[in-house]
Structures are given as C-alpha cells and as structure tokens.
Design a protein around this motif. Structure first.
Motif, PDB file in Angstrom:
ATOM      1  N   ASP A   1       0.910  -1.143   0.036  1.00  0.00           N
ATOM      2  CA  ASP A   1       0.047   0.134  -0.100  1.00  0.00           C
ATOM      3  C   ASP A   1       0.828   1.209   0.016  1.00  0.00           C
ATOM      4  O   ASP A   1       0.254   2.442  -0.052  1.00  0.00           O
ATOM      5  N   ALA A   2       2.026   1.128   0.053  1.00  0.00           N
ATOM      6  CA  ALA A   2       2.836   2.553   0.348  1.00  0.00           C
ATOM      7  C   ALA A   2       3.537   2.626  -1.074  1.00  0.00           C
ATOM      8  O   ALA A   2       4.199   1.806  -1.748  1.00  0.00           O
ATOM      9  N   ILE A   3       3.679   3.937  -1.582  1.00  0.00           N
ATOM     10  CA  ILE A   3       4.340   4.226  -2.829  1.00  0.00           C
ATOM     11  C   ILE A   3       5.628   4.749  -2.360  1.00  0.00           C
ATOM     12  O   ILE A   3       5.790   5.727  -1.872  1.00  0.00           O
ATOM     13  N   THR A   4       6.769   3.970  -2.446  1.00  0.00           N
ATOM     14  CA  THR A   4       8.330   4.849  -2.366  1.00  0.00           C
ATOM     15  C   THR A   4       8.778   5.250  -3.440  1.00  0.00           C
ATOM     16  O   THR A   4       8.660   4.903  -4.433  1.00  0.00           O
ATOM     17  N   VAL A   5       9.621   6.490  -3.252  1.00  0.00           N
ATOM     18  CA  VAL A   5      10.507   6.876  -4.067  1.00  0.00           C
ATOM     19  C   VAL A   5      11.822   6.109  -4.347  1.00  0.00           C
ATOM     20  O   VAL A   5      12.534   5.702  -3.512  1.00  0.00           O
ATOM     21  N   THR A   6      12.130   5.768  -5.652  1.00  0.00           N
ATOM     22  CA  THR A   6      13.535   5.038  -5.973  1.00  0.00           C
ATOM     23  C   THR A   6      14.343   5.973  -6.670  1.00  0.00           C
ATOM     24  O   THR A   6      15.569   5.472  -6.728  1.00  0.00           O
ATOM     25  N   LYS A   7      14.147   7.295  -7.045  1.00  0.00           N
ATOM     26  CA  LYS A   7      14.891   8.000  -7.626  1.00  0.00           C
ATOM     27  C   LYS A   7      14.980   9.284  -7.244  1.00  0.00           C
ATOM     28  O   LYS A   7      13.884   9.964  -6.927  1.00  0.00           O
ATOM     29  N   ALA A   8      16.076   9.991  -6.764  1.00  0.00           N
ATOM     30  CA  ALA A   8      16.216  11.516  -6.293  1.00  0.00           C
ATOM     31  C   ALA A   8      15.615  12.388  -7.247  1.00  0.00           C
ATOM     32  O   ALA A   8      15.784  12.177  -8.503  1.00  0.00           O
ATOM     33  N   GLY A   9      14.573  13.290  -6.905  1.00  0.00           N
ATOM     34  CA  GLY A   9      14.158  14.302  -7.866  1.00  0.00           C
ATOM     35  C   GLY A   9      12.981  15.153  -7.414  1.00  0.00           C
ATOM     36  O   GLY A   9      12.970  14.986  -6.245  1.00  0.00           O
ATOM     37  N   ARG A  10      12.097  15.534  -8.267  1.00  0.00           N
ATOM     38  CA  ARG A  10      11.150  16.304  -7.888  1.00  0.00           C
ATOM     39  C   ARG A  10       9.786  15.447  -8.057  1.00  0.00           C
ATOM     40  O   ARG A  10       9.784  15.051  -9.325  1.00  0.00           O
ATOM     41  N   LEU A  11       9.015  15.212  -7.298  1.00  0.00           N
ATOM     42  CA  LEU A  11       7.656  14.563  -7.427  1.00  0.00           C
ATOM     43  C   LEU A  11       6.792  15.445  -8.375  1.00  0.00           C
ATOM     44  O   LEU A  11       6.527  16.690  -7.991  1.00  0.00           O
ATOM     45  N   ARG A  12       6.160  14.927  -9.249  1.00  0.00           N
ATOM     46  CA  ARG A  12       5.258  15.673 -10.194  1.00  0.00           C
ATOM     47  C   ARG A  12       3.902  14.974 -10.115  1.00  0.00           C
ATOM     48  O   ARG A  12       3.773  13.548  -9.960  1.00  0.00           O
ATOM     49  N   PHE A  13       2.842  15.725 -10.434  1.00  0.00           N
ATOM     50  CA  PHE A  13       1.429  15.355 -10.518  1.00  0.00           C
ATOM     51  C   PHE A  13       0.686  15.793 -11.721  1.00  0.00           C
ATOM     52  O   PHE A  13       0.955  17.183 -11.895  1.00  0.00           O
ATOM     53  N   SER A  14       0.086  14.868 -12.276  1.00  0.00           N
ATOM     54  CA  SER A  14      -0.728  15.778 -13.612  1.00  0.00           C
ATOM     55  C   SER A  14      -2.091  15.091 -13.378  1.00  0.00           C
ATOM     56  O   SER A  14      -2.281  13.741 -12.915  1.00  0.00           O
ATOM     57  N   LYS A  15      -3.048  15.854 -13.408  1.00  0.00           N
ATOM     58  CA  LYS A  15      -4.697  15.324 -13.120  1.00  0.00           C
ATOM     59  C   LYS A  15      -4.857  14.123 -14.477  1.00  0.00           C
ATOM     60  O   LYS A  15      -4.095  14.527 -15.655  1.00  0.00           O
ATOM     61  N   PRO A  16      -5.571  13.089 -14.213  1.00  0.00           N
ATOM     62  CA  PRO A  16      -6.191  13.008 -12.964  1.00  0.00           C
ATOM     63  C   PRO A  16      -5.599  12.194 -11.918  1.00  0.00           C
ATOM     64  O   PRO A  16      -5.872  12.247 -10.856  1.00  0.00           O
ATOM     65  N   ASN A  17      -4.584  11.352 -12.353  1.00  0.00           N
ATOM     66  CA  ASN A  17      -4.236  10.343 -11.343  1.00  0.00           C
ATOM     67  C   ASN A  17      -2.629  10.397 -11.863  1.00  0.00           C
ATOM     68  O   ASN A  17      -2.222   8.831 -11.355  1.00  0.00           O
ATOM     69  N   LYS A  18      -1.943  10.867 -12.392  1.00  0.00           N
ATOM     70  CA  LYS A  18      -0.439  10.434 -12.667  1.00  0.00           C
ATOM     71  C   LYS A  18       0.570  11.020 -11.878  1.00  0.00           C
ATOM     72  O   LYS A  18       0.528  12.431 -11.516  1.00  0.00           O
ATOM     73  N   TYR A  19       1.309  10.184 -10.991  1.00  0.00           N
ATOM     74  CA  TYR A  19       2.686  10.643 -10.589  1.00  0.00           C
ATOM     75  C   TYR A  19       3.623  10.195 -11.224  1.00  0.00           C
ATOM     76  O   TYR A  19       3.915   9.057 -11.529  1.00  0.00           O
TER      77      TYR A  19
END
Lengths: 237, 200
Positions: A42-60
C-alpha cells in the motif's frame, strides 16, 4: 486528487526511501505511477531522487536530471555511429548498451540505396524499441514512415548536457534562453533527450555563444536566463 | 574378460585397442581395414562388451567411454531444460542445464530463433514478449547447430517458459499460454508459457 497528508510531496524534492503516497488512505481510485516510483503493497516509495510531479487526473512521477540516459520508446535522441554491420548500424546513444539502427529504417529505404555512415556521424534518430536487457532499436523515420528531419546532422557543434536540461530546452512554451537567443541571432538547434545538443549557425562565434548560453542556463530561473543572455549578447555587439 | 573391471586402462585417441579379427569397434573406437586394427578415438576407459550369444559374429565389442560421459549430452530430438541468458531481436540464447532427467556436466549453449518460438504466426513473434533473461525454458533440440550453439525450439504446447521471475522478484504464476502473473504486485507479464501437467 492528491494524498490527504498535510505535507503533500507534490512538486517537492524527494529522495529514495520517501513514502509519498499511502494507498490505504486514498480510497478506491486508480493511481498511475511513472518513473522513479515503486509500489510496496500500500505504500508508494521513491526510488530516484528528484522532484515529485503530479498531473491530473491520477499520474505521479519523479522528474530527475542526470548525465546518464535510460532509453525510452518514442524519445528523439542524438546518436553517434560507432560501427556498421550487415543489417544495422551500431549507434551510441549514451545509454547502457549500443543501439541498433536498421539499414532500411529510412524514408524510401531499400536494399539498393543504403546510406553509408562513417564512424563518428551524428544522427538525429527516434527510439523504437527499448526493452531492458536488449539493445535499443532506432529509426530515422517517424511513426508514419516519413523522414521528418531525422537523419545525419552536418557541420555545427555538438555538446553534452544533462537530461534535465534537454527536457527544459524542449518544453513548450519555448524555453526562455532559446527565446531570448532567437530574438537576436539566427541558428539551428537539435536537442536529444539523451543529453546531447547540436547547434549550427553561419558564424563560429554565434555557435559558441549559443552553446555557452545553453550550458549556463540549467539552474537559472526565467529572469536570470534573460539577463544572462543579454549580457552575452552585449559582448558581441 | 567377460565383465567390465573398474581398473580399466586409460586410453588416448590413436591408441591401438586390438586386432580387427578379434574385436569389433564400438563407441569411441574405429576400425582401419588397411591395418586390420581397432584404434581408440576418444580419451577414456577401455571396456569390452561380450558378444550376444545370438549373433553370428562372436567377437567382443571394445568401447571407450570418456569422463564426460557421466553427464548427458544434448542430441537432436531430446527435450532439454535451459536458462535464457540473452534475448535479442531475432533470437534468444540459453544455457542448457539438463538433458531429459540428467543434468549436464559441461557448458552447452542453445539458440532459440524467432521462427522456432511457436508454431503459428512465426514472423510476428516478439522475442521480448516470449522470453526474458533468467527464465527457465523447456525446449526441444532441433539440431547441433553451428560451432557455437545448438538450435532449440519451443514450438509446441508443452515447450516454453516453465518458471520465470517477475520484475518485483517473485516467481510468477502462469495464466495462459502467453501470460504470467506476479503474485506480489499483480502485474501481468508476457511469456511463451509451457503447458505443464498431464490433464488438459
């Protein structure tokens, strides 16, 4: 919908190990994960250093900039011919493996008019297949088979950049440094998403100025880029 | 000597094993008519097989069994288990691990060409959606191939990927002859899956 935590990670700098989303708190929506994110139950973890981006409706996804390039399908890159075999050219695209450019992957390419590229020729190509473990496959045509500016680049000057700078130069609306340079100078530019940029102009000083301006602009803001370009242009005039 | 003894002598290729009038050349030996002599062609232990009482020719057969005869050797028509090492655009190369039920003692390489992956639509095969490096496949040896590798085929229902690991690291569960699913993440990956088991 962003996650319900008070400190949302979107547009923040994240490092590997950060848990940015908790699917159990987000209800029943589908979330699309792009590069740099990994799902652990259930947890989404980061594997690469950078900036987290989000685009509607549901893309990370995580946007990061590095010097090394990981081949992706439909990327346009600048490759250098290393060798030619019977069926394809071996092209270096700054990735983990050499890429293959089939000898017939040109507009109107048949067995009779195979182009002859020497080792060292710079090509503007498109990545067709990029599977892990296999050599990427390239093409000098777009998806419909037309040439569309792909092919060898003559004269000019090629320099290397980071992948983040390449993406910034290709962003729309036009990147500020290119806009400012384009108002005063005339030049030709080809940007590869693998961290290579090619510039051509009528005089060598223009080429050098454009190349320096681009190389300096990576970490500058919009206003700073305009000021930097103005200063460089004053030195010429 | 009617039985095979353990302390048999070691022979090398070219050594004289006996006269053609007294011995028949078996495996690992050959007969030269000009000299009427049986020579060894392999390095190994020399052993005599007594003649069967029914045959007219009552000469014992001499054969040379090499050290690597303990392990199996792939023959055309045998079913082998191999691990895929490299997947390329038109073929996949694999390391042969077992021939039938026996494991091999030396390294054998096999190649599965694009046209040998399955029986239908062989020109539309995508090697990446049939095999990945690290998959265990059951294949049939087509021929001895070239100097570097045997030619293998998975073009039957019971041939193909037997066991594969997903990108998350778990052993995947087969779902159909083209798909396998990872139990940890639920992702479906494409493979050319072998139909294992007796019942349909």
């Amino acid at each position: 919908m962003e996650d319900n935590k008070p400190a949302s990670f979107v547009d923040q700098l994240v490092v590997p190990g950060d848990v940015v989303l908790d699917l159990s708190k987000m209800g029943n929506q589908t979330v699309k994960l792009g590069g740099g994110l990994h799902q652990d139950c259930d947890a989404i973890t980061v594997t690469k250093a950078g900036r987290l981006r989000f685009s509607k409706p549901n893309k990370y996804w995580v946007e990061s900039s590095q010097k090394r390039y990981v081949p992706c399908v439909e990327d346009t890159v600048l490759g250098i011919v290393v060798d030619s075999k019977a069926d394809n050219f071996l092209v270096d695209i700054k990735g983990p493996a050499l890429a293959f450019l089939p000898v017939l992957a040109f507009e109107g390419g048949t067995r009779r008019n195979i182009p002859k590229f020497e080792a060292g020729t710079l090509l503007y190509v498109r990545v067709v297949k990029a599977n892990t473990g296999m050599n990427p496959e390239l093409s000098c045509t777009d998806a419909s088979g037309k040439a569309a500016e792909f092919g060898p680049l003559k004269d000019g000057f090629m320099f290397e950049s980071s992948t983040g700078l390449s993406r910034m130069l290709l962003s729309s609306p036009t990147c500020p440094v290119l806009e400012a340079l384009g108002k005063k100078l005339s030049f030709e530019i080809a940007v590869g998403l693998n961290g290579r940029v090619w510039v051509n102009a009528s005089s060598p000083s223009t080429v050098i100025l454009v190349a320096n301006a681009i190389m300096n602009s990576e970490s500058l803001s919009v206003v700073q880029q305009k000021i930097m370009v103005d200063k460089l242009l004053q030195r010429i005039q | 000597m009617q039985e095979r003894e353990e302390a048999e002598e070691l022979v090398t290729p070219g050594e004289v094993l006996g006269k053609g009038s007294q011995l028949k050349a078996g495996r690992g030996a050959y007969f030269l008519p000009q000299n009427d002599t049986v020579y060894a062609s392999l390095t190994g232990r020399r052993s005599l097989i007594p003649p069967s009482p029914l045959s007219s020719d009552q000469r014992p057969t001499v054969e040379v069994t090499g050290h690597s005869a303990h392990g199996a050797i792939p023959e055309p028509g045998s079913i082998v288990i191999a691990r895929v090492t490299k997947v390329m655009a038109r073929m996949a190369s694999a390391d042969i691990m077992c021939v039938g039920p026996k494991s091999v003692r030396e390294k054998f390489t096999g190649i599965i060409r694009q046209q040998d992956v399955r029986a239908t639509e062989i020109d539309k095969v995508d090697m990446h959606s049939s095999f990945r490096p690290g998959d265990i496949v059951r294949a049939l040896v087509l021929s001895l191939g070239d100097a570097r590798a045997y030619f293998l085929s998975t073009a039957k229902n019971e041939l193909g990927v037997v066991s594969a690991e997903s990108t998350a690291g778990a052993t995947m569960v087969p779902m159909s002859w083209t798909e396998m699913q990872c139990p940890l993440t639920g992702q479906i990956e494409q493979r050319k899956v072998a139909k294992v088991g007796g019942q349909a």
